[in-house]
Structures are given as C-alpha cells and as structure tokens.
Design a protein around this motif. Sequence first.
Motif, mmCIF file in Angstrom:
data_model
loop_
_atom_site.group_PDB
_atom_site.id
_atom_site.type_symbol
_atom_site.label_atom_id
_atom_site.label_comp_id
_atom_site.label_asym_id
_atom_site.label_seq_id
_atom_site.Cartn_x
_atom_site.Cartn_y
_atom_site.Cartn_z
ATOM 1 N N PRO A 577 0.827 -1.214 0.000
ATOM 2 C CA PRO A 577 0.000 0.000 0.000
ATOM 3 C C PRO A 577 0.856 1.256 0.000
ATOM 4 O O PRO A 577 1.930 1.305 0.606
ATOM 5 N N MET A 578 0.374 2.263 -0.717
ATOM 6 C CA MET A 578 1.130 3.515 -0.839
ATOM 7 C C MET A 578 1.288 4.194 0.514
ATOM 8 O O MET A 578 0.392 4.169 1.353
ATOM 9 N N GLU A 579 2.460 4.786 0.705
ATOM 10 C CA GLU A 579 2.703 5.611 1.889
ATOM 11 C C GLU A 579 2.671 7.080 1.451
ATOM 12 O O GLU A 579 3.472 7.480 0.606
ATOM 13 N N ARG A 580 1.763 7.819 1.970
ATOM 14 C CA ARG A 580 1.618 9.215 1.569
ATOM 15 C C ARG A 580 2.292 10.135 2.581
ATOM 16 O O ARG A 580 2.153 9.957 3.798
ATOM 17 N N ILE A 581 3.021 11.109 2.068
ATOM 18 C CA ILE A 581 3.670 12.107 2.912
ATOM 19 C C ILE A 581 2.816 13.375 2.852
ATOM 20 O O ILE A 581 2.689 13.990 1.786
ATOM 21 N N PHE A 582 2.209 13.739 3.957
ATOM 22 C CA PHE A 582 1.365 14.933 3.990
ATOM 23 C C PHE A 582 2.237 16.179 4.102
ATOM 24 O O PHE A 582 3.382 16.131 4.569
ATOM 25 N N ILE A 583 1.703 17.309 3.656
ATOM 26 C CA ILE A 583 2.532 18.505 3.512
ATOM 27 C C ILE A 583 3.074 18.969 4.861
ATOM 28 O O ILE A 583 2.405 18.868 5.893
ATOM 29 N N ALA A 721 0.129 28.794 -11.962
ATOM 30 C CA ALA A 721 -1.175 28.163 -12.155
ATOM 31 C C ALA A 721 -1.661 27.529 -10.856
ATOM 32 O O ALA A 721 -0.868 27.093 -10.010
ATOM 33 N N VAL A 722 -2.986 27.467 -10.712
ATOM 34 C CA VAL A 722 -3.591 26.849 -9.523
ATOM 35 C C VAL A 722 -3.240 25.364 -9.520
ATOM 36 O O VAL A 722 -3.444 24.663 -10.515
ATOM 37 N N HIS A 723 -2.722 24.898 -8.396
ATOM 38 C CA HIS A 723 -2.340 23.486 -8.296
ATOM 39 C C HIS A 723 -3.575 22.621 -8.102
ATOM 40 O O HIS A 723 -4.517 22.997 -7.388
ATOM 41 N N SER A 724 -3.582 21.451 -8.727
ATOM 42 C CA SER A 724 -4.772 20.591 -8.701
ATOM 43 C C SER A 724 -5.085 20.048 -7.317
ATOM 44 O O SER A 724 -6.236 19.698 -7.030
ATOM 45 N N VAL A 725 -4.098 19.983 -6.427
ATOM 46 C CA VAL A 725 -4.325 19.432 -5.088
ATOM 47 C C VAL A 725 -4.583 20.542 -4.079
ATOM 48 O O VAL A 725 -5.583 20.534 -3.358
ATOM 49 N N GLU A 764 -6.946 15.000 1.884
ATOM 50 C CA GLU A 764 -8.053 14.301 1.212
ATOM 51 C C GLU A 764 -7.644 13.803 -0.177
ATOM 52 O O GLU A 764 -7.998 12.693 -0.577
ATOM 53 N N SER A 765 -6.924 14.628 -0.911
ATOM 54 C CA SER A 765 -6.504 14.233 -2.251
ATOM 55 C C SER A 765 -5.569 13.028 -2.207
ATOM 56 O O SER A 765 -5.711 12.077 -2.983
ATOM 57 N N LYS A 766 -4.632 13.050 -1.260
ATOM 58 C CA LYS A 766 -3.669 11.953 -1.174
ATOM 59 C C LYS A 766 -4.318 10.667 -0.681
ATOM 60 O O LYS A 766 -3.990 9.575 -1.172
ATOM 61 N N LEU A 767 -5.219 10.753 0.260
ATOM 62 C CA LEU A 767 -5.894 9.546 0.739
ATOM 63 C C LEU A 767 -6.788 8.953 -0.340
ATOM 64 O O LEU A 767 -6.882 7.738 -0.489
ATOM 65 N N SER A 768 -7.459 9.839 -1.104
ATOM 66 C CA SER A 768 -8.320 9.359 -2.179
ATOM 67 C C SER A 768 -7.508 8.645 -3.258
ATOM 68 O O SER A 768 -7.868 7.560 -3.721
ATOM 69 N N LYS A 770 -4.600 7.319 -2.862
ATOM 70 C CA LYS A 770 -4.019 6.094 -2.274
ATOM 71 C C LYS A 770 -5.007 4.936 -2.382
ATOM 72 O O LYS A 770 -4.642 3.829 -2.810
ATOM 73 N N LEU A 771 -6.264 5.174 -2.022
ATOM 74 C CA LEU A 771 -7.266 4.109 -2.098
ATOM 75 C C LEU A 771 -7.453 3.647 -3.541
ATOM 76 O O LEU A 771 -7.566 2.452 -3.825
ATOM 77 N N ARG A 772 -7.485 4.608 -4.448
ATOM 78 C CA ARG A 772 -7.699 4.282 -5.850
ATOM 79 C C ARG A 772 -6.524 3.484 -6.416
ATOM 80 O O ARG A 772 -6.701 2.446 -7.074
ATOM 81 N N GLU A 773 -5.304 3.933 -6.158
ATOM 82 C CA GLU A 773 -4.120 3.272 -6.706
ATOM 83 C C GLU A 773 -3.861 1.924 -6.047
ATOM 84 O O GLU A 773 -3.440 0.973 -6.706
ATOM 85 N N ASP A 774 -4.106 1.833 -4.739
ATOM 86 C CA ASP A 774 -3.924 0.541 -4.061
ATOM 87 C C ASP A 774 -4.861 -0.507 -4.626
ATOM 88 O O ASP A 774 -4.479 -1.672 -4.806
ATOM 89 N N ALA A 775 -6.084 -0.082 -4.918
ATOM 90 C CA ALA A 775 -7.050 -1.031 -5.488
ATOM 91 C C ALA A 775 -6.651 -1.405 -6.917
ATOM 92 O O ALA A 775 -6.737 -2.564 -7.322
#
Length: 887
Positions: A577-583, A721-725, A764-768, A770-775
């Motif tokens: 499972p992906m490990e996400r580093i929060f800002i 430009a506005v960042h997507s996250v 929220e973006s990173k957790l979302s 993560k769930l999508r990519e792990d699946a």
Amino acid sequence: MPGVTVKFSVNKAIAPVKNAYYNVPAAYREAARQRLHEMESRGIIERVTSAPSWISGMSAVPKGKNDFRLVVNMRAPNRAINREYFRLPLVEEMKVKLYGAKFFSKLDLSNAFHHLELSKESRDLTTFLTEDGMYRFTRLMFGVNCAPEAFQREMMRILKDVGNIIVYIDDILIFAQTLEELHKSVAKVLKILKETLNTGKCEFDKTRIKFLGHELDAEGFHIEDEKISSICNFREPSTLSELRSFLGLASFVSPYLQNFANNSSALWAATTSKTWSWGQKKKKAFNLIRQQIVECTIALGYFSEKDRTILYTDASPVALGAVLIQESNKHSPRIISFASKTLTTTERKYPQDQREALSAVWAVEHFSFFLLGRNFTLRTDAQGVAFILNRSREDSKRALTRADGWALRLSPYNYDVEYVRGRDNIADSSSRLYCGEDAPFDEDASPWEIAHLQANRVEFLTEQDIREATATDEMLQNVSNALSSGNWSKDVRRYQAVEKNLTVEDGILIKTGCAVIPKSLRTKALEVAHIGHPSTAKMESIVRQRIWWPGISQDVEKWVEGCRTCAINGKPEKRTPMERIFIPKTVWETIAMDFNGPYVKFGGILILVIVDYRSRYVFARPVKSTSFEYTRKVLEEIFEKEGYPKCIKTDNGPPFSGDDYKTFCAQRGINTIYSTPLFPQQNGLVESCMKIINKAMIAASIENTNYIKELQRAINAYNAAVHSVTKVPPEEIMLGRRVKRSLPLLRHRKASFDEDILEKSDRESKLSSKLREDARRGARKCKVKPEDMVIIERHTRAKGDSRFNPIHYKVMDEKNGNLTLNDDDGHVLKRHVSQTRKISVWRSSSKSEDTGQPRQTFTEPIKITDMTETATTSRALRKRKAPSYMN
C-alpha cells in the motif's frame, strides 16, 4: 560405447605435475559445487581418495554477464600423454567417396567424448582439485590432446559396416544417389547410435549441405567462395597504415602475381607520401591486385598433408582476421584460405589482448578441419596472446581470465605459438579492411566445458509405463484388492473416500477417466506435464483431465514453484500500500530533488529539478554534469536566497550517494532522505514535474529557441497556475503574495488562502488517490520477511533475457516493503518488494529448462506428496489456496 575403454599412452620421462587450486569466484562456488555433484551422480567423474601423481586445476571462466563455465587445465598432463596416430579423413578421400552422391543427411552426437570410458590406470591423469576435494574423470574429456583421434577410431569401428558414410569425430555425413538408399543408411546408423544424437543440429534429406566448412551437392565440393569471401569484402584503404597492411599481404604472395611490381607502383608511391590521397589510379591498382590474390588463392589453395601449415591471426578494433598458408622447401608459401569476422558491439569493448586471443581461438576453430589432429604453427603479433597460449605460468596462476578460458578451448590442438612483428603479420589487412556482417563468437559451442551436460529429458509417459509400475506398486495393488473384496485397510483409507469413482482396466487403476499414477512415476508425470512451462493453473488443467493421485494439486503447485525457469520469468511480488507524505507545516521545510536528462540536442545538458513539498514550487537549473561539483553551485545559489531546508529527499544516484553531498548536508544541518534504489515512485513529487521539463526542452528544439528561456517560461507558468491538489498557485504559497507577470494584475496584495483548508485538501486528495491506486495495483501488506530468499528483477534486459536475475539474495530487513538484501559475498543492497520475487525451492536437475546448462540450486529437491496421508489432510490440502506470490 559398451565394452570400450580408452587407455592413454604416457611418456614416463615427463615428470608428473601437481598444479595449485584455481580460485573459483565466491558468487559461483555453490553453483559449481552443484554441477560437480550432478556430474558425479551421472558417473562422468568420481571422487579421488588416494594421492595421485597428477593434479590439474579447475576454475570458473566468465561466460556472458552472469554465467560461468567450469574448465580443467589439462595442458600439463597433455605434455605426457602421447597422441593417437589415427588419421582423420582427408579432403582427397572425401572427394572420391562423394562422387555421384545427390542426397545427404548429417548427424551430430551429443556429449560425444563422454560415450567412451577411461581405463582405471588412465583416470589419475585427469585428476583435478576443487574446494570440495579431488575428482577424476571416468569418461573421456575434450581437453585431452588425444581425445579426437581416440574417438574417431572408435566411431570408425562401430560404423564400419555402413558404406556410404564419412565420420569426422562427432559429425557424421551420410550420402547416397537416391533417397531410398539414403534412408536405409540413415536407419542403420540410427540403430547403432540409438539415443545419442543432438537432434537440434541434425539435417535430413538435403540436396545441398554444409559439412566441415564445405558445401556439398550433386556437383561436388564448393569451397572457392568460402576461401575468398573475406578478401572479396575488403574495402579500399582509408589510411596509410591500412594501405601498407594490404601491400604486406600482396608482397607475401607476389611471386605468384604477374607484373606485381608494375601494377603496385602507384600504391607503393602513396606509402611514401606525407599526406593521404586516393584517386582513380590507386583505386584501379588496388582492385587489380586484390583480384590477382583471389585468383591465386583459388588456383593454388590446395591443402597438402606433407607441407608445413601456418595460421596467421590478427584483431583490429572492428574485426578479426586470419590467413591459413602452407609452405614447403621447394616452393614459396601459398595461401590456402582467408577468413574474417566483424566484431559485435560487445566484442569491440573487449581489451585489445582479449580481442587478439579471441582472434586466435576463433581462427583455429574456423579452420578446425585442416588443423585438428595435425601439427601447425600459430602466428600472432600480440605478445600477450602468445604468452597466454603458451601457458608458461600455469603453475602459479590462481584464477583464469576470459582469454585464458578461450585458450583452453585449444587444448586438443597440436600447435606452436610464434610471435611476429605487426608489419610481418599478413592477417593484418583481413582484420582492418574487412567490412562484412557476421554473428557473434559462439561461446555456447564449447565442448571444453566439463560441466556442459545435456540430460536425456523425459517427454513421454505411456500407458505401458503406468501398467508396469502399477504392477509393482504395493499401495495400488492393495487398492485394487480392496475394490474387489470391499475390505479397506487403514493404509488405503484415502482411496476409500473416492471408492465410487475408482475402477481397474487392463492393469491400470482409473479414477473418473484419469489414470492413477504410482508413486514411482509421479516425478516423471510432473516433468512431462510441465514441458513448455505452463503456470500452476494451466498445469492443473492439463493433469486434471489425464492423471490423478492423492494431493496432486499440491504437488503441481510445488513443481511450478520449484521450476527455476518459471521463477525467473514469473511475476514480481505485489506492491505494498502507498505511503503518503502529507505537507509539512511550513514552506521550504522539506524539498525533493532529482536530475532530468541528458538532452543530447543541447550538448548533453542536464536539468536539476527541486520541488518544495508544501507549496509545490519548482526550481529548474541546467547543469553540465551530475557530479556534485556542479550540483553544489546550484544548491548554494538557491539556498543563499531561500535558506536551508530541514530535509532533502533524493534517489540513490551518484551525485547524492557520495560523501561530498552527505558532508555538505551534514554541515548545514540538513537531513537526507533516500528513496529505494530503482523505485522512483518513492520520490514521486519531483518525478511528476519531469514532464514539464521534457515539454519545455522539446518546445525549444522544435521552435529553435533558447532552451534556458523556454525552461524558465514553463516553470513560471507552472508556479503561477492553480495546483490541482492545493487549489492555490505554488508561487503564492511559497512567496506569500501574488506575482505580476506578463498579464495584468489589478490588485497587488498578499496571497489569501486558509492554511487549514490547504492541509485538508492535500490530505483528502492523497488519501483518495491512495485508495484508488492501491485497489488498481492490487496492493497488499508485504509478505516477504527477513530470512526469506528472493531474486531481483533486471533493471534493463534485452529480448530473450529472463525477467529476474537467477542470483538469489537473503532478506536481512523489511520496512513497509523496502527490503535490505544480502548476497553470498556479503554485499548489501536495497530494493522494493515489487522489484523482487520470493522463492523457496528450485529443483535439482541435470539440465535447466531455459538454457540447457546445469541448474543452480540452493536447497533440497522437491518432495512428492506421500500416499499415506489421511482423507482429512487431503481435503484440507485441496481447499488450500496457492501462495499469493504465485498469483
């Protein structure tokens, strides 16, 4: 050959020699031990317990990148072993025998010399030393100098009743005027040879065939093209040294060239000029003399048994060259044949001494028909090669180079090595001026390798085999008796559970249309079912409709799991499972850094990319090299303005793994964080920015603009430009204000964004994702643990390479899928679990399915399920799922 033993004739005046043990590299030792054990089990070698007079050294010679060959240096015993005086066939004799032949078949023997047994009194001469003790050969080996003649003698003896046949050691040519006659002769030979053929090299029912370097058909021998093809492909000289080389060859045969002095005057004049020029006059003279040499070789290139034979060899950076000549006291030397071979890209990278050694070995084997069994002189202008081929230091060596290994291929040849000056080497032009295209030197065609085994592979399991084995299998006989009597004893209770599906037909126990395999045939059945290397599921589908025994599914799973070929070509472990580093809480607290490039169109320039983890603000600076000298300048420039970060995350590239970088960071209180080697996903923030860099560089190339300006424009556009996250432009978070650029900015004010919303959006973006990519990836918790054995996926591979390197590693530590590995030599490396494959058992076998070479093993052979398991155990086994790493 039953009843045939070979006894060496030994010169007692030669003192026995006991050579020191050659070091086998640590990485090869276990595999070398296994190969020797396989040879011992097959009766090719035996252990030595007494004190022999002769001891030779065994060593491992590199083969390719990750393989090796076991060889024994028999040069010392060969000085005492007298050669057999059994003449090999002559060209003149072959021409007489082949007169009128229209159809041909060619047979090739496998493991040729091993078919002859050595007498006990001759075996001590083949004793060799290993780290496990001493062994000696029980069968004839290729490295003995008299082996070709001894084998030829026995082949002629056993095939003497077949008239239309020519035998040259392990090559057999059968010929006839009609196909019917040819088939009868082939049948006779096959009856004698039985199952000893290398079927991959046999040819049948040909009207034109290659044999011993000649092409044969109904018209007779065709040798002219072979003899002159390389000189016909000579290109025109492009330097003075190449011209002198060609004139050296021409001068050698000048007694046979008409008007040579007059025809070559323009070329000789060019060699005295200080500047190079090549005009029509010189071109015409070159083509004329080349044609004269060709015609001279065709006319005078007959091979005589009485004349002295000399082979010149040479190697240039691009090709190998050889010239075979003969000379006598009455006549000037004459050229028998030319030969040249272009070097592959890999071969061109060999050191010059290795290329020269390769030239000598290739040339001798190319002209083997003329040279084997006859004394000849090998001339080379490389003193190092002459030193290697003379083997003058063999008593003191402790290891063998690639060139030494090649030299051992010449053990059966009777030759003397002479050093000649470069200007006297007539093969020089054959290597310099040749411009053909050839295949690489065939290292696999090496009968000199002592452990090059070709096992008789099982490919059939017949009903008769099952019937005979069932008759002697106590368990199945008890089952058959229980079926007829109804009395089921405890030891056959497993079969009682399927009593309604069991029948006996013609001596074979059958379960619902499937033959019940006796215990003695189960390994053979699995081997036959696994031909072609089907997966576990495919192999189960194959056996399910044909054969059965209790626990067969478990055994199929073990069999596939134990197949080396399937393991090194299988799928890697599942990703974790992906490990996400929060800002981070502040900007410029943690940054990521990496290089992109090089860009060849811009002089090999690279781009150093730096990204801030909180703001996503990007810096991009061109550098000339990845060395830390250039990296330091960029970092000092940026850190002078932005200050020092708390952490820097990078990959394990050379500029970041050196002491200079680590010292630089340590002095400034910066923590260094490294991603797992060859796993860029762990430094994903900076990797995602590379597409921006690539697009900018492509735009500069297409529009022919300054790449530095184009790069800075792309980076400014990204930062604005506005960042997507985060939903905020990176420059506003980084600088704390809105930045005016090319477009109007009506309100100059500080950036306004909520820090809490920023962090929430990032989380929220990173957790979302993560769930999508792990699946999507089927991620799971790492199931590789410390003490497990793994193999590693190749970082780069060519077509035909296996997915995994067969070298195994032990897992020392595991953290969130990041593995610390250790090999047999104690080398430590790190890999992510998704770059590895867990392995447990590789079957011990005399031949690996993928290469034909003896297989490396590191644990015990697979065990087939015992027949006495209980019904409860069997049901549990049937429900057990295959290991997840086999999916």
